[in-house]
Design a protein around this motif. Structure first.
Motif, PDB file in Angstrom:
ATOM      1  N   LEU A 252       0.827  -1.204   0.000  1.00 43.16           N
ATOM      2  CA  LEU A 252       0.000   0.000   0.000  1.00 43.16           C
ATOM      3  C   LEU A 252       0.861   1.253   0.000  1.00 43.16           C
ATOM      4  O   LEU A 252       0.560   2.235  -0.695  1.00 43.16           O
ATOM      5  CB  LEU A 252      -0.932  -0.006   1.212  1.00 43.16           C
ATOM      6  N   PHE A 253       1.957   1.213   0.753  1.00 42.85           N
ATOM      7  CA  PHE A 253       2.861   2.363   0.834  1.00 42.85           C
ATOM      8  C   PHE A 253       4.156   2.090   0.074  1.00 42.85           C
ATOM      9  O   PHE A 253       5.237   2.510   0.501  1.00 42.85           O
ATOM     10  CB  PHE A 253       3.170   2.686   2.299  1.00 42.85           C
ATOM     11  N   ALA A 254       4.043   1.396  -1.051  1.00 46.12           N
ATOM     12  CA  ALA A 254       5.236   1.022  -1.822  1.00 46.12           C
ATOM     13  C   ALA A 254       6.023   2.235  -2.287  1.00 46.12           C
ATOM     14  O   ALA A 254       7.252   2.243  -2.237  1.00 46.12           O
ATOM     15  CB  ALA A 254       4.820   0.170  -3.026  1.00 46.12           C
ATOM     16  N   SER A 255       5.339   3.270  -2.730  1.00 46.19           N
ATOM     17  CA  SER A 255       6.052   4.446  -3.237  1.00 46.19           C
ATOM     18  C   SER A 255       6.818   5.170  -2.135  1.00 46.19           C
ATOM     19  O   SER A 255       7.817   5.850  -2.412  1.00 46.19           O
ATOM     20  CB  SER A 255       5.064   5.411  -3.893  1.00 46.19           C
ATOM     21  N   PHE A 256       6.375   5.009  -0.881  1.00 45.27           N
ATOM     22  CA  PHE A 256       7.081   5.631   0.243  1.00 45.27           C
ATOM     23  C   PHE A 256       8.212   4.742   0.759  1.00 45.27           C
ATOM     24  O   PHE A 256       9.316   5.224   1.057  1.00 45.27           O
ATOM     25  CB  PHE A 256       6.082   5.918   1.363  1.00 45.27           C
ATOM     26  N   LEU A 257       7.970   3.452   0.842  1.00 41.36           N
ATOM     27  CA  LEU A 257       8.964   2.542   1.410  1.00 41.36           C
ATOM     28  C   LEU A 257      10.097   2.225   0.442  1.00 41.36           C
ATOM     29  O   LEU A 257      11.206   1.908   0.873  1.00 41.36           O
ATOM     30  CB  LEU A 257       8.291   1.240   1.847  1.00 41.36           C
ATOM     31  N   SER A 258       9.849   2.274  -0.846  1.00 40.30           N
ATOM     32  CA  SER A 258      10.871   1.895  -1.822  1.00 40.30           C
ATOM     33  C   SER A 258      11.866   3.029  -2.022  1.00 40.30           C
ATOM     34  O   SER A 258      11.482   4.193  -2.146  1.00 40.30           O
ATOM     35  CB  SER A 258      10.225   1.540  -3.156  1.00 40.30           C
TER      36      SER A 258
ATOM     37  N   LEU B 249       9.921  -5.443  -5.713  1.00 35.31           N
ATOM     38  CA  LEU B 249       9.140  -6.374  -4.899  1.00 35.31           C
ATOM     39  C   LEU B 249       7.915  -5.687  -4.304  1.00 35.31           C
ATOM     40  O   LEU B 249       6.826  -6.273  -4.255  1.00 35.31           O
ATOM     41  CB  LEU B 249      10.001  -6.950  -3.780  1.00 35.31           C
ATOM     42  N   LEU B 250       8.089  -4.453  -3.865  1.00 34.12           N
ATOM     43  CA  LEU B 250       6.978  -3.722  -3.278  1.00 34.12           C
ATOM     44  C   LEU B 250       5.921  -3.406  -4.330  1.00 34.12           C
ATOM     45  O   LEU B 250       4.716  -3.595  -4.102  1.00 34.12           O
ATOM     46  CB  LEU B 250       7.483  -2.444  -2.619  1.00 34.12           C
ATOM     47  N   TYR B 251       6.367  -2.914  -5.485  1.00 39.29           N
ATOM     48  CA  TYR B 251       5.407  -2.595  -6.544  1.00 39.29           C
ATOM     49  C   TYR B 251       4.803  -3.863  -7.146  1.00 39.29           C
ATOM     50  O   TYR B 251       3.611  -3.897  -7.470  1.00 39.29           O
ATOM     51  CB  TYR B 251       6.096  -1.767  -7.634  1.00 39.29           C
ATOM     52  N   GLY B 252       5.615  -4.909  -7.312  1.00 39.42           N
ATOM     53  CA  GLY B 252       5.104  -6.162  -7.864  1.00 39.42           C
ATOM     54  C   GLY B 252       4.104  -6.833  -6.955  1.00 39.42           C
ATOM     55  O   GLY B 252       3.201  -7.545  -7.419  1.00 39.42           O
ATOM     56  N   GLY B 253       4.241  -6.644  -5.640  1.00 42.62           N
ATOM     57  CA  GLY B 253       3.297  -7.231  -4.702  1.00 42.62           C
ATOM     58  C   GLY B 253       1.891  -6.691  -4.868  1.00 42.62           C
ATOM     59  O   GLY B 253       0.914  -7.357  -4.512  1.00 42.62           O
ATOM     60  N   ARG B 254       1.769  -5.486  -5.412  1.00 41.89           N
ATOM     61  CA  ARG B 254       0.436  -4.921  -5.632  1.00 41.89           C
ATOM     62  C   ARG B 254      -0.366  -5.781  -6.604  1.00 41.89           C
ATOM     63  O   ARG B 254      -1.578  -5.929  -6.463  1.00 41.89           O
ATOM     64  CB  ARG B 254       0.565  -3.500  -6.177  1.00 41.89           C
TER      65      ARG B 254
END
Length: 352
Positions: free
Chosen positions: A26-32, A137-142
């Motif tokens: 959900l917060f991929a753009s912030f965590l990545s 990984l964060l964006y792909g998990g979406r």
């Protein structure tokens, strides 16, 4: 439904793991540290960055890392990476990232973890194109973690209403509807997905492919569910309160939707929890074979494809991380599904 997670410690852990995974995507753009399209070709297959807190002189320091330099090793005839220790790059938290334009105004986007100017930070290394694996990984998990829910929103209402109508009316209607459901169930699922995905136009975007794969998965998944609902409705429709509803003149549709289908809610909840892992594995399998989500867009399935080479498994184990996350997500869903089944259907534990 009352699930005491304190008594079910394994289920509690699985629930927390899923919450963490969904919060991260959900917060991929912030965590990545990087955007999903970021690429540095000089860092193709670069290993994970090492973060230091102690200087070579033995003193404590703020977290820092070194950039990697790519070199050709004439002895092994391979490409190696070494740290450029001429300059330290300090790790920064909650710092400003890149600038983007919104309504003609430049704004600065925050990132949870980055480095100072000129630094490269790759917590899980890079892929063949020099893209940051942790960010992807964060964006792909979406995609990998949401496709199951989207497919359920299509397949379960269809299966629920279809099975309810079939079981309630019985007779010829029941026979016809169940033969159609059996015909759908007889289709080899995975091979159908491969065929349909293979004949998709090559100019389709990943978003269009994602939507079409979701519809395909939903189309295949409703039939088996409808048969179980039909069996439950056959037993429920003979209850006294159903006969009372008929006697006061309620319509068949109202009886099905208001009195019969709610009685199947326990099974529906269990089936939902146990069906999501299947959808996750189906999407990952298609993307792994190159028939699902296409590069440069990321999903855990197409990211795992790079780990199919034996050399990468031995010397670039960080490429296996998507497979590990798929395993963790599927296992967590299965554990929670079993727990929900035990709570809603205590009789299922008798035979164990």
């Amino acid at each position: 439904m009352n699930i005491n997670f304190k008594k079910e410690k394994i289920s509690l852990v699985a629930f927390i793991v899923l919450i963490v995974l969904y919060v991260c995507i959900l917060f991929a753009s912030f965590l990545s540290p990087y955007e999903k399209n970021y690429s540095n070709r000089k860092l193709s297959y670069a290993p994970p960055s090492v973060i230091y807190t102690i200087t070579p002189e033995g003193k404590f320091s703020k977290p820092y890392t070194y950039n990697l330099i790519r070199e050709f090793n004439p002895k092994t005839l391979s490409t190696d990476f070494r740290e450029d220790r001429t300059k330290r790059h300090y790790v920064k938290f909650f710092s400003d990232g890149f600038e983007y334009k919104l309504f003609g105004v430049f704004k600065t986007k925050k990132h949870f973890i980055t480095t100072d100017n000129g630094g490269e930070l790759h917590l899980l290394g890079c892929d063949i194109n020099g893209r940051d694996n942790f960010s992807r990984l964060l964006y792909g998990g979406r995609i990998s973690l949401t496709i199951g829910f989207l497919a359920l929103f299509i397949s379960f209402p269809i299966g629920l209403i279809y099975g309810g109508i079939s079981g309630y009316f019985g007779g010829m209607i029941d026979n016809v509807l169940m033969r159609i459901a059996e015909a759908v169930m007889s289709i080899p699922t995975f091979y159908l997905l491969i065929i349909l995905a293979a004949i998709l136009p090559s100019n389709m975007t990943s978003s269009e492919r994602f939507a079409l794969i979701t519809v395909i998965l939903a189309f295949i998944g409703w039939a088996g569910f409808s048969r179980v609902v039909r069996g439950m409705v056959l037993s429920i429709k003979n209850e006294d309160y159903i006969k009372a509803a008929k006697s006061i003149g309620q319509s068949n549709l109202k009886i099905i939707l208001k009195h019969i289908l709610p009685q199947t809610s326990s099974y529906v909840i269990i089936a939902i929890a146990l069906s999501i892992p299947g959808f996750i594995l189906a999407e990952s399998g298609l993307s792994f074979l190159g028939l699902g989500i296409q590069q440069p867009d990321a999903s855990w399935g197409n990211m795992l494809k790079e780990a199919q080479e034996f050399y990468n498994i031995l010397y670039r184990p960080w490429l296996l991380t998507p497979g590990f996350l798929i395993f963790i997500a599927v296992l967590s869903y299965n554990i929670i599904g079993d727990t929900i089944r035990d709570v809603l259907d205590p009789k299922s534990e008798i035979g164990r």
